[in-house]
Design an enzyme around this catalytic site. Structure first.
Site, PDB file in Angstrom:
ATOM      1  N   HIS A 234      35.271  29.589  44.732  1.00  0.00           N
ATOM      2  CA  HIS A 234      36.302  30.216  45.556  1.00  0.00           C
ATOM      3  C   HIS A 234      37.609  29.485  45.346  1.00  0.00           C
ATOM      4  CE1 HIS A 234      33.785  32.935  47.831  1.00  0.00           C
ATOM      5  NE2 HIS A 234      32.885  31.978  47.942  1.00  0.00           N
TER       6      HIS A 234
ATOM      7  N   CYS B 142      39.313  33.730  42.674  1.00  0.00           N
ATOM      8  CA  CYS B 142      40.448  34.499  43.158  1.00  0.00           C
ATOM      9  C   CYS B 142      41.720  33.778  42.749  1.00  0.00           C
ATOM     10  CB  CYS B 142      40.411  34.598  44.682  1.00  0.00           C
ATOM     11  SG  CYS B 142      38.884  35.305  45.291  1.00  0.00           S
TER      12      CYS B 142
END
Lengths: 435, 390
Positions: free
Chosen positions: B161, B203
């Site tokens: 992440h 991301c």
């Protein structure tokens, strides 16, 4: 009275022997509430083993017992269990004899006061009868021997039992009136852990009272006896310390024992108040707070002795309680000693205000100590705050107990001088208001 | 006329002279092609930074890249695999000892011979940076070290992440793009890589390669700043998303690569267009010295050894005999047998155990103590008892 005492002794020895032989003995000897870094048996064995290997036992942070303890256990380390049982027996017998003596004195004084008509007439129900006082010594011995705290302490072979024995012998010798023995036992107790130094004041007061010397700084007799007593005390302390020097030939034991007690370097959790504070304290405040905490133990002596100068035995009780609450490494064995005195003040029952609350708090905390320890250390679902909360609550309960007894004692004394039921000048009932 | 003939003959001779040169040029180009990338060994650092069962896809990402890289030839000794959690043996895994990358359990990327070097809580920012820069404690085993040199091509693949400028490790700490860029600069200055391919599937992954400033780094990311990298498909039997889209299509692309394939980086840049990936993959080649079109995929993903095939046979002769004088010397040397000094005097230890001397308190002490005790006793109880003793 010897027969019931022997029976109680045999019963207590049986319980301890059974527990020694069971598997609980190892479990108990590792509990932090029962042993502390100062009096753990594991450390005594370690120190003796170091000595056999030719190394000073005070090197490193293992051993914090005094050299006389080394001398004692050097020969009896194989029979340690029997030694601790005997030590508990000595404490119980000493307390028994001391309380017997004290009760005789109290009753005698009460008889003289009654004959001299010094008590108001309505407080005759506060008088103590021989019948009720007959079983108190036995109860004291029983309270000490069959107290679960004492049993735990004995089974864990914590040298707290030795400290208790020396203090009980000090109480016995003081109550018997022997100044020399009292000074010597006090010196021994102070030598073992510094805090019994506060018992110097009640011991002195009792001996002065016994010799009918009024506590008056102007009188020379008072100073003469005080100086005598303190010379005996300091002299025997010095002799014992020098003798300990000759055991190992070095002064290592002073920083290791007294430095350790006073500067509290080891912050293993116990039932006292020091560890949590000092675990989270910044280094530059540490010295200041060490001084504050240590002064706190000694501080209550002066006001208490001023207030209780006619009642030195109660002062001894209060002092022992304060020592065991505020000392740097308390264990449940210390608590057992002052709890043994509670039957002596059983006549104060009608004036105790919080006894139910206190007993509930103490019982609950005693039960919760191992639970929260397990949750913190093993299950990982609690943290040190939980354990410290219970420690705090336990100490608050003890303080409440002691202050409750103090209040009850003073109130009884007040009633004995002012009368039980207060009447105004016109005879109607009055109440006492605390302003 | 003779001059003209001479010139023609010269020209023809020169042409003939140049012929081998042209052939030589052919060889040279082949030779330059042979040594074009300049690397002699390949390393891979594959990192999954997230733990917990619902981050299954990150572990599957890394394991699929690991699988491809191993298949193309990089051995386990040259792969540093860091997985922050154990999905294969997670108690929520309905198929233990497997990690699937395709739904309907088509492809088990866990396999039988996966070697995880950093596992669980060992996957921290500190350990990752230490692996990259080589500053590990001396006790670290070889399998946990990136022992690259200045001729190593390193593939670094990160997944987890992330956000704008950071990548989250283990849900408790972050590595920033500046730290990563500095680590790569350290590697460059210590000559720890020849060329570096950096792939990140998180991301806003493009933010992680914005700050690179060391030469010879090529970077790919699954999404631009402000975009999220999306996961590909959930498997209803396992209950979680199995892979991220970018790595899924990367895996499909890599499955077509074999050690001899000539596919180059431009094909890699085309992996997962926006229609398939929803996010826009990005890449950065400005720090790379070679043209990406000339960089083979196997330069980074495989360990292609430069092999020269020869048809000549080489005879290995008998071991040569020593000349006479040497043999005589050897005989002389033989006479003096050399041996080590006795390291452990075993005989002493076994036969002569030092006697355990017990400690005794000094006599003076015992004397002093007991005389004091006696003194106190008699003082307390009166001197009259003395006569009972004597």
């Amino acid at each position: 009275m010897a027969a019931p005492l022997t029976l109680v002794l045999i019963l207590s020895v049986t319980i301890r022997a059974v527990l020694f032989r069971s598997s609980l003995a190892e479990l108990i000897s590792e509990r932090v509430e029962v042993v502390s870094p100062l009096n753990a048996w594991k450390r005594v064995v370690e120190g003796l083993a170091l000595l056999d290997l030719g190394v000073s036992p005070y090197s490193g942070d293992v051993f914090h017992e005094t050299p006389l303890v080394i001398y004692l256990f050097h020969f009896v380390v194989d029979y340690a269990e029997i030694v601790f049982m005997i030590v508990d027996g000595i404490t119980a017998v000493a307390l028994y004899l001391a309380v017997q003596n004290y009760n005789k004195n109290v009753f005698r004084k009460q008889k003289y006061a009654l004959e001299a008509d010094r008590y108001p007439h309505d407080c005759l129900e506060l008088m103590r009868s021989p019948k009720e006082m007959h079983y108190i010594p036995l109860k004291v011995a029983m309270f000490y021997l069959l107290n679960p705290f004492t049993i735990l302490s004995c089974v864990a072979k914590s040298t707290c039992g030795l400290n208790n024995a020396v203090m009980a012998l000090f109480i016995l010798s003081t109550l018997k009136g022997s100044a020399l023995l009292s000074a010597i036992f006090l010196a021994l107790a102070t030598y073992q852990s510094i805090y019994p130094l506060t018992l110097f004041a009640p011991g002195l007061l009792f001996l002065l009272q016994r010799l009918y010397i009024p506590v008056n700084p102007c009188r020379s007799r008072f100073w003469f006896f005080t100086v005598q007593y303190s010379v005996m005390f300091i002299g025997s302390l010095l002799v014992i310390v020098c003798l300990s020097f000759f055991l190992l030939g070095s002064w290592d034991f002073i920083p290791s024992v007294y430095g350790f007690i006073l500067s509290v370097p080891d912050l293993t959790p116990n039932i006292g108040l020091f560890w949590y504070f000092f675990a989270e304290m910044f280094e530059h405040f540490r010295f200041f707070f060490i001084c504050v905490f240590q002064i706190n133990v000694f501080f209550y002596t002066i006001p208490l002795s001023v207030k209780l100068k006619e009642h030195p035995v109660f002062l001894i009780f209060m002092q022992i309680a304060i020592i065991s609450i505020f000392k740097s490494y308390p264990t449940v064995g210390d608590i057992a000693l002052y709890m043994a005195f509670l039957p002596v003040w059983s006549h104060l029952y009608r004036f105790l205000r919080n006894i139910f609350l206190v007993s509930c708090v103490l019982l609950a905390c005693t039960a919760l100590f191992p639970v929260l320890w397990h949750l913190w250390i093993y299950a990982g679902s609690a943290n040190s705050n939980f354990y410290y909360a219970i420690t705090l609550l336990f100490n608050v309960g003890q303080i409440l107990l002691v202050s409750d007894y103090f209040y009850a004692y003073l109130r009884r004394e007040h009633h004995l001088s002012q009368g039980l039921y207060l009447r105004r000048k016109d005879g109607s009932e009055a109440t006492l208001v605390l302003k | 006329m003779a001059k003209f003939l001479f010139v023609t003959i010269c020209t023809v001779a020169n042409l003939f002279a140049f012929l081998p040169v042209i052939h030589g040029n052919n060889f040279e180009t082949k030779a330059t092609q042979f040594f074009s990338s300049g690397h002699t060994n390949n390393w891979a650092v594959l990192v999954c930074t997230s733990r917990f069962w619902f981050n299954y896809r990150h572990v599957a990402n890394v394991l699929s890249v690991y699988r491809s890289v191993k298949r193309l030839g990089i051995p386990d000794s040259h792969i540093v695999l860091m997985l922050a959690d154990d999905m294969a043996c997670n108690h929520r895994n309905p198929k233990p000892a497997t990690v699937f990358s395709h739904k309907n359990m088509e492809l088990n990327v866990y396999g039988d011979d996966v070697e995880v070097d950093y596992r669980g809580y060992e996957v921290t920012v500190e350990n990752f940076l230490r692996v990259l820069t080589g500053r590990l404690p001396p006790s670290t085993p070889r399998s946990k070290r990136l022992l690259s040199d200045d001729r190593s091509n390193i593939l670094i693949y990160l997944t987890g992440h992330g956000g704008n400028g950071f990548l989250k490790f283990q849900d408790s700490e972050e590595i920033s793009n500046v730290e990563l860029a500095d680590a790569f600069e350290q590697m460059w200055q210590k000559r720890r890589y020849n060329e570096l391919l950096f792939i990140i599937d998180t991301c806003q992954g493009a933010s992680m390669y914005e700050r690179f400033y060391s030469p010879n780094i090529m970077a790919l990311a699954s999404s631009q700043v402000g975009e999220d990298s999306l996961s590909h498909q959930p498997d209803l039997a396992i209950g979680v998303h199995l892979m991220d889209r970018y790595t899924f299509y990367l895996l499909e692309f890599l499955e077509d690569i074999h050690p001899a394939s000539q596919a180059n980086m431009n094909d890699l840049f085309k992996v997962c267009p926006k229609s398939q990936c929803v996010s826009t993959p990005g890449h950065r080649t400005d720090l790379f010295l070679r043209d990406p079109g000339s960089v083979l995929i196997t330069d980074f993903f495989g360990s292609v050894r430069k092999v020269e095939i020869t048809r000549e046979a080489i005879n290995l002769t008998n071991p040569t005999e020593l000349p006479q004088d040497l043999t005589s010397l050897r005989n002389e040397l033989k006479s003096e047998a050399l041996f080590y000094v006795d390291q452990l005097p075993v005989a002493d230890i076994i036969h002569q155990k030092p006697k355990q001397k017990d400690w005794h308190p000094p006599d003076g002490f015992i004397l002093g103590l007991w005389s004091l005790i006696l003194l106190v006793f008699f003082k307390t109880y009166g001197i009259k008892h003395l006569k009972h003793i004597f």
